[in-house]
Write an enzyme that holds these catalytic residues in place. Structure first.
Site, short mmCIF file in Angstrom:
data_model
loop_
_atom_site.label_atom_id
_atom_site.label_comp_id
_atom_site.label_asym_id
_atom_site.label_seq_id
_atom_site.Cartn_x
_atom_site.Cartn_y
_atom_site.Cartn_z
N SER A 142 0.86 -1.18 0.00
CA SER A 142 0.00 0.00 0.00
C SER A 142 0.89 1.23 0.00
CB SER A 142 -0.87 0.01 1.27
OG SER A 142 -1.51 1.24 1.47
N TYR A 155 -2.32 -1.07 10.44
CA TYR A 155 -2.25 -1.22 8.98
C TYR A 155 -0.93 -0.67 8.44
CZ TYR A 155 -4.02 -1.20 4.15
OH TYR A 155 -4.21 -1.43 2.82
#
Length: 260
Positions: A142, A155
């Protein structure tokens, strides 16, 4: 281009993972699909992939939160197909809260699925790939593997860890015919992002279109979402001969987010 190759894509029953799986199938790879969802819908997806791309596709519901299950997925694939050529570690979950309010159970779950699952899959797959003298490991990280945002402690930590793992595996497999890279998407229009857009619209009392524009304007200079198909195309490129010397690195598909 990938005829005769066998690919596992974790978390591939919807969203980014399904887009990647379909692009790999379009390039000729046989597929192992994995993820949660309605059994009937998953079977329809599996049949559709086989029908549309003339490849073999099977489904394995291995739980990515359990290391033994992840390793079992690799073993079952090799047993069924006799080989494993491509491993795409895509499965992931999200939860947001300030770090001092972040539930410990959510931290553990996110680290388990977003990072540890990739470790277990890679550790089990590398010996088979080295034996074949060819393999492609692609970790779907990401932009949050490269930069941070507030309220996403687990995350961001997991995705930064995934980028670090990618570098280590790239070094350890260099020259073996196996490569390991990470793809770092920015905003992608998936069910997860659709929920965020809906939440913003509800909280701010604005339309979904306005909420979508606001989400993009904050981070993504292109003001456009990346698509699962574009991410799939990036993965297919990393599986091509043109990418033989690309390993241990990241490719951002983020509309300029990390160029700021």
């Amino acid at each position: 281009m990938l005829k005769g190759k066998v690919a596992i894509v974790t978390g591939s029953t919807s969203g980014i993972g399904l887009g990647i799986a379909r692009e790999l199938a379009r390039a000729g790879a046989d597929l192992v699909l994995n993820g949660f969802g309605d059994a009937g819908e998953i079977e329809a997806i599996r049949r559709g992939v086989e029908r549309d791309h003339d490849v073999r596709a099977v489904y394995d519901g291995a739980d990515m939160s359990k290391g033994d299950a992840v390793r079992g997925l690799i073993a079952a694939t090799v047993e069924k197909f006799g080989r494993l050529d491509i491993l795409v570690n895509n499965a992931g979950i999200q939860f947001t809260a300030p770090v001092d309010e972040f539930p410990a159970a959510k931290w553990d779950a996110i680290l388990s699925i977003n990072l540890s699952a990739a470790f277990h899959g890679i550790a089990a797959a590398v010996p088979q790939m080295k034996k074949q003298r060819w393999g492609r490991i692609v970790n779907i990280a990401s932009t949050h593997g490269l930069v941070a945002s507030t309220h996403k402690a687990a995350y961001v930590a997991a995705k930064h860890g995934l980028v670090g793992l990618t570098k280590v595996v790239g070094l350890e497999t260099a020259g073996s015919g196996v490569t390991c890279n990470a793809v770092c998407p920015g905003w992608v229009r998936t069910p997860l992002v659709e929920k965020q857009i809906g939440d913003i619209a509800a909280q701010r009392g604005i339309s979904r279109k306005e909420a979508s524009e606001e989400l993009l304007a904050e981070k993504q200079p292109s003001l456009q979402f990346a698509s699962p198909e574009q991410l799939g195309g990036t993965v297919v490129f990393l599986c091509s001969g043109a990418a033989d010397q690309i390993t241990g690195t990241t490719i951002s598909v983020d509309g300029g987010w990390t160029a700021r």
